[in-house]
Scaffold this motif. Structure first.
Motif, PDB file in Angstrom:
ATOM      1  N   VAL A 100     -16.957 -25.897  31.998  1.00 50.17           N
ATOM      2  CA  VAL A 100     -15.702 -25.371  32.428  1.00 50.17           C
ATOM      3  C   VAL A 100     -14.650 -26.336  33.020  1.00 50.17           C
ATOM      4  O   VAL A 100     -15.002 -26.402  34.332  1.00 50.17           O
ATOM      5  CB  VAL A 100     -15.973 -23.931  33.000  1.00 50.17           C
ATOM      6  CG1 VAL A 100     -14.570 -23.349  33.294  1.00 50.17           C
ATOM      7  CG2 VAL A 100     -16.826 -23.118  32.207  1.00 50.17           C
ATOM      8  N   PRO A 101     -13.720 -26.735  32.673  1.00 53.35           N
ATOM      9  CA  PRO A 101     -12.805 -27.539  33.465  1.00 53.35           C
ATOM     10  C   PRO A 101     -12.335 -26.865  34.626  1.00 53.35           C
ATOM     11  O   PRO A 101     -12.029 -25.986  34.785  1.00 53.35           O
ATOM     12  CB  PRO A 101     -11.614 -27.682  32.642  1.00 53.35           C
ATOM     13  CG  PRO A 101     -12.113 -27.677  31.032  1.00 53.35           C
ATOM     14  CD  PRO A 101     -13.221 -26.488  31.352  1.00 53.35           C
ATOM     15  N   ALA A 102     -12.158 -27.837  35.752  1.00 54.57           N
ATOM     16  CA  ALA A 102     -11.601 -27.112  37.055  1.00 54.57           C
ATOM     17  C   ALA A 102     -10.045 -27.047  36.590  1.00 54.57           C
ATOM     18  O   ALA A 102      -9.316 -27.102  35.735  1.00 54.57           O
ATOM     19  CB  ALA A 102     -11.608 -28.394  38.030  1.00 54.57           C
ATOM     20  N   ALA A 103      -9.519 -26.066  37.875  1.00 52.17           N
ATOM     21  CA  ALA A 103      -8.071 -25.678  37.480  1.00 52.17           C
ATOM     22  C   ALA A 103      -7.350 -26.956  37.548  1.00 52.17           C
ATOM     23  O   ALA A 103      -6.146 -26.802  36.912  1.00 52.17           O
ATOM     24  CB  ALA A 103      -7.872 -24.832  38.504  1.00 52.17           C
ATOM     25  N   ASP A 104      -7.547 -27.731  38.177  1.00 54.75           N
ATOM     26  CA  ASP A 104      -6.669 -29.021  38.136  1.00 54.75           C
ATOM     27  C   ASP A 104      -7.148 -30.136  37.446  1.00 54.75           C
ATOM     28  O   ASP A 104      -6.834 -31.291  37.937  1.00 54.75           O
ATOM     29  CB  ASP A 104      -6.728 -29.710  39.854  1.00 54.75           C
ATOM     30  CG  ASP A 104      -8.054 -29.812  40.363  1.00 54.75           C
ATOM     31  OD1 ASP A 104      -8.912 -29.630  39.941  1.00 54.75           O
ATOM     32  OD2 ASP A 104      -7.940 -30.521  41.402  1.00 54.75           O
ATOM     33  N   ALA A 105      -8.051 -29.787  36.564  1.00 55.70           N
ATOM     34  CA  ALA A 105      -8.585 -30.926  35.596  1.00 55.70           C
ATOM     35  C   ALA A 105      -7.565 -31.587  34.755  1.00 55.70           C
ATOM     36  O   ALA A 105      -6.420 -30.906  34.593  1.00 55.70           O
ATOM     37  CB  ALA A 105      -9.713 -30.591  34.607  1.00 55.70           C
ATOM     38  N   ASP A 170     -16.421 -37.664  34.469  1.00 55.30           N
ATOM     39  CA  ASP A 170     -15.417 -36.735  34.800  1.00 55.30           C
ATOM     40  C   ASP A 170     -15.357 -35.464  33.959  1.00 55.30           C
ATOM     41  O   ASP A 170     -15.103 -34.440  34.393  1.00 55.30           O
ATOM     42  CB  ASP A 170     -14.057 -37.499  34.864  1.00 55.30           C
ATOM     43  CG  ASP A 170     -13.928 -38.195  36.011  1.00 55.30           C
ATOM     44  OD1 ASP A 170     -14.693 -37.976  36.910  1.00 55.30           O
ATOM     45  OD2 ASP A 170     -12.870 -39.179  35.910  1.00 55.30           O
ATOM     46  N   ILE A 171     -15.535 -35.713  32.701  1.00 50.90           N
ATOM     47  CA  ILE A 171     -15.524 -34.508  31.729  1.00 50.90           C
ATOM     48  C   ILE A 171     -16.626 -33.850  31.866  1.00 50.90           C
ATOM     49  O   ILE A 171     -16.734 -32.779  31.963  1.00 50.90           O
ATOM     50  CB  ILE A 171     -15.574 -35.219  30.188  1.00 50.90           C
ATOM     51  CG1 ILE A 171     -14.357 -35.919  29.749  1.00 50.90           C
ATOM     52  CG2 ILE A 171     -15.868 -34.016  29.316  1.00 50.90           C
ATOM     53  CD1 ILE A 171     -14.186 -36.536  28.507  1.00 50.90           C
ATOM     54  N   ALA A 172     -18.089 -34.327  32.132  1.00 49.82           N
ATOM     55  CA  ALA A 172     -19.203 -33.607  32.548  1.00 49.82           C
ATOM     56  C   ALA A 172     -19.057 -32.577  33.658  1.00 49.82           C
ATOM     57  O   ALA A 172     -19.706 -31.580  33.968  1.00 49.82           O
ATOM     58  CB  ALA A 172     -20.315 -34.599  32.618  1.00 49.82           C
ATOM     59  N   ALA A 173     -18.269 -33.351  34.762  1.00 46.05           N
ATOM     60  CA  ALA A 173     -17.991 -32.466  35.917  1.00 46.05           C
ATOM     61  C   ALA A 173     -16.863 -31.541  36.129  1.00 46.05           C
ATOM     62  O   ALA A 173     -16.584 -30.883  36.781  1.00 46.05           O
ATOM     63  CB  ALA A 173     -17.847 -33.420  37.017  1.00 46.05           C
ATOM     64  N   GLY A 174     -16.212 -31.667  34.811  1.00 47.30           N
ATOM     65  CA  GLY A 174     -14.801 -30.721  34.674  1.00 47.30           C
ATOM     66  C   GLY A 174     -13.628 -31.336  35.329  1.00 47.30           C
ATOM     67  O   GLY A 174     -12.918 -30.580  35.404  1.00 47.30           O
ATOM     68  N   ARG A 175     -13.692 -32.494  35.809  1.00 47.20           N
ATOM     69  CA  ARG A 175     -12.596 -33.031  36.517  1.00 47.20           C
ATOM     70  C   ARG A 175     -11.717 -33.502  35.403  1.00 47.20           C
ATOM     71  O   ARG A 175     -10.322 -33.553  35.689  1.00 47.20           O
ATOM     72  CB  ARG A 175     -13.076 -34.238  37.318  1.00 47.20           C
ATOM     73  CG  ARG A 175     -13.900 -33.890  38.365  1.00 47.20           C
ATOM     74  CD  ARG A 175     -14.054 -35.174  39.477  1.00 47.20           C
ATOM     75  NE  ARG A 175     -14.817 -36.160  38.670  1.00 47.20           N
ATOM     76  CZ  ARG A 175     -16.307 -36.222  38.854  1.00 47.20           C
ATOM     77  NH1 ARG A 175     -16.913 -35.389  39.549  1.00 47.20           N
ATOM     78  NH2 ARG A 175     -16.894 -37.042  38.292  1.00 47.20           N
ATOM     79  N   LYS A 176     -11.966 -33.897  34.153  1.00 41.93           N
ATOM     80  CA  LYS A 176     -11.007 -34.118  32.941  1.00 41.93           C
ATOM     81  C   LYS A 176     -11.529 -33.408  31.947  1.00 41.93           C
ATOM     82  O   LYS A 176     -12.799 -32.657  31.805  1.00 41.93           O
ATOM     83  CB  LYS A 176     -11.099 -35.573  32.947  1.00 41.93           C
ATOM     84  CG  LYS A 176     -10.314 -36.316  33.633  1.00 41.93           C
ATOM     85  CD  LYS A 176     -10.403 -38.049  33.134  1.00 41.93           C
ATOM     86  CE  LYS A 176      -9.705 -38.695  34.081  1.00 41.93           C
ATOM     87  NZ  LYS A 176      -8.256 -38.633  34.079  1.00 41.93           N
ATOM     88  N   PHE A 177     -10.578 -32.952  31.031  1.00 44.97           N
ATOM     89  CA  PHE A 177     -11.065 -32.340  29.713  1.00 44.97           C
ATOM     90  C   PHE A 177     -10.646 -33.243  28.423  1.00 44.97           C
ATOM     91  O   PHE A 177      -9.815 -33.838  28.503  1.00 44.97           O
ATOM     92  CB  PHE A 177     -10.281 -31.010  29.703  1.00 44.97           C
ATOM     93  CG  PHE A 177      -9.045 -30.989  29.672  1.00 44.97           C
ATOM     94  CD1 PHE A 177      -8.243 -30.935  28.396  1.00 44.97           C
ATOM     95  CD2 PHE A 177      -8.307 -30.994  30.920  1.00 44.97           C
ATOM     96  CE1 PHE A 177      -6.848 -30.840  28.609  1.00 44.97           C
ATOM     97  CE2 PHE A 177      -6.938 -30.928  30.664  1.00 44.97           C
ATOM     98  CZ  PHE A 177      -6.343 -30.869  29.616  1.00 44.97           C
TER      99      PHE A 177
END
Length: 201
Positions: A100-105, A170-177
């Motif tokens: 689930v991407p972060a709100a600021d991803a 970053d994708i795995a951590a939800g920081r990017k999508f």
């Protein structure tokens, strides 16, 4: 790391091609068809054949009819290359589908597979620059110049690998999508290329 696996398989594909160094040779992919390794090997094989087609078509003495046939082969190869990139991106989309991407991803400038595509081409540049840097019939000046270029290519490979691993993390951590735009090439589509659809009218 994914880039280490990719580079290993790309080098394996390049070496396998150069056993015969013939654009007409059949591929012998050693990996299970459903695996990402199979896709990576096939992706680089397509790139490697196209690399040599691009060399052949630049022969100033090439027959024009043969050149046209080669150009159409290169066009088909470009489409296959795009297809392979999309298949590899599908692998990543499936791998990270639960994230689930972060709100600021944020989104990256390119998808993971297009970065892997650049890593594949870079492997070919390194292989052929290494050939030139050690070519026995070349001048010492030529070999030295090519060695300098090879050093830069190897540094570029390291930097690109680092960037790809950071993107995947970053994708795995939800920081990017990821967002993938599929099949946007127009020149191969009879409904989008005016030269093609006008001939059908």
């Amino acid at each position: 790391m994914f880039t280490e696996l990719s580079i290993k398989i790309f080098n394996q594909s390049i070496a396998a091609y150069h056993e015969h160094n013939d654009v007409h040779q059949a591929i012998s992919n050693p990996y299970e068809k459903s695996s990402i390794e199979h896709l990576l090997f096939l992706k680089n094989w397509i790139d490697t054949v196209q690399w040599h087609l691009e060399d052949i078509i630049r022969d100033p003495k090439i027959d024009p009819v043969a050149a046209l046939e080669l150009k159409r082969w290169i066009d088909r190869s470009n489409q296959e290359r795009t297809d392979m990139v999309e298949y590899i991106d599908s692998y990543f989309l499936d791998k990270y589908k639960e994230v689930v991407p972060a709100a600021d991803a944020s989104i990256n400038t390119e998808s993971p597979a297009w970065a892997i595509d650049r890593l594949s081409i870079l492997g070919l540049k390194i292989y052929h620059m290494q050939e030139e840097a050690t070519r026995a019939d070349a001048t010492p000046e030529h070999r030295a110049a090519c060695q300098r270029k090879l050093d830069i290519l190897l540094e570029q490979q390291k930097d690109l690998s680092t960037a790809i691993e950071a993107l995947l993390a970053d994708i795995a951590a939800g920081r990017k999508f990821m967002k993938v735009y599929k099949q946007m090439k127009m020149y191969n589509d009879p409904s989008l290329n005016p030269v093609l659809y006008k001939t059908e009218q």
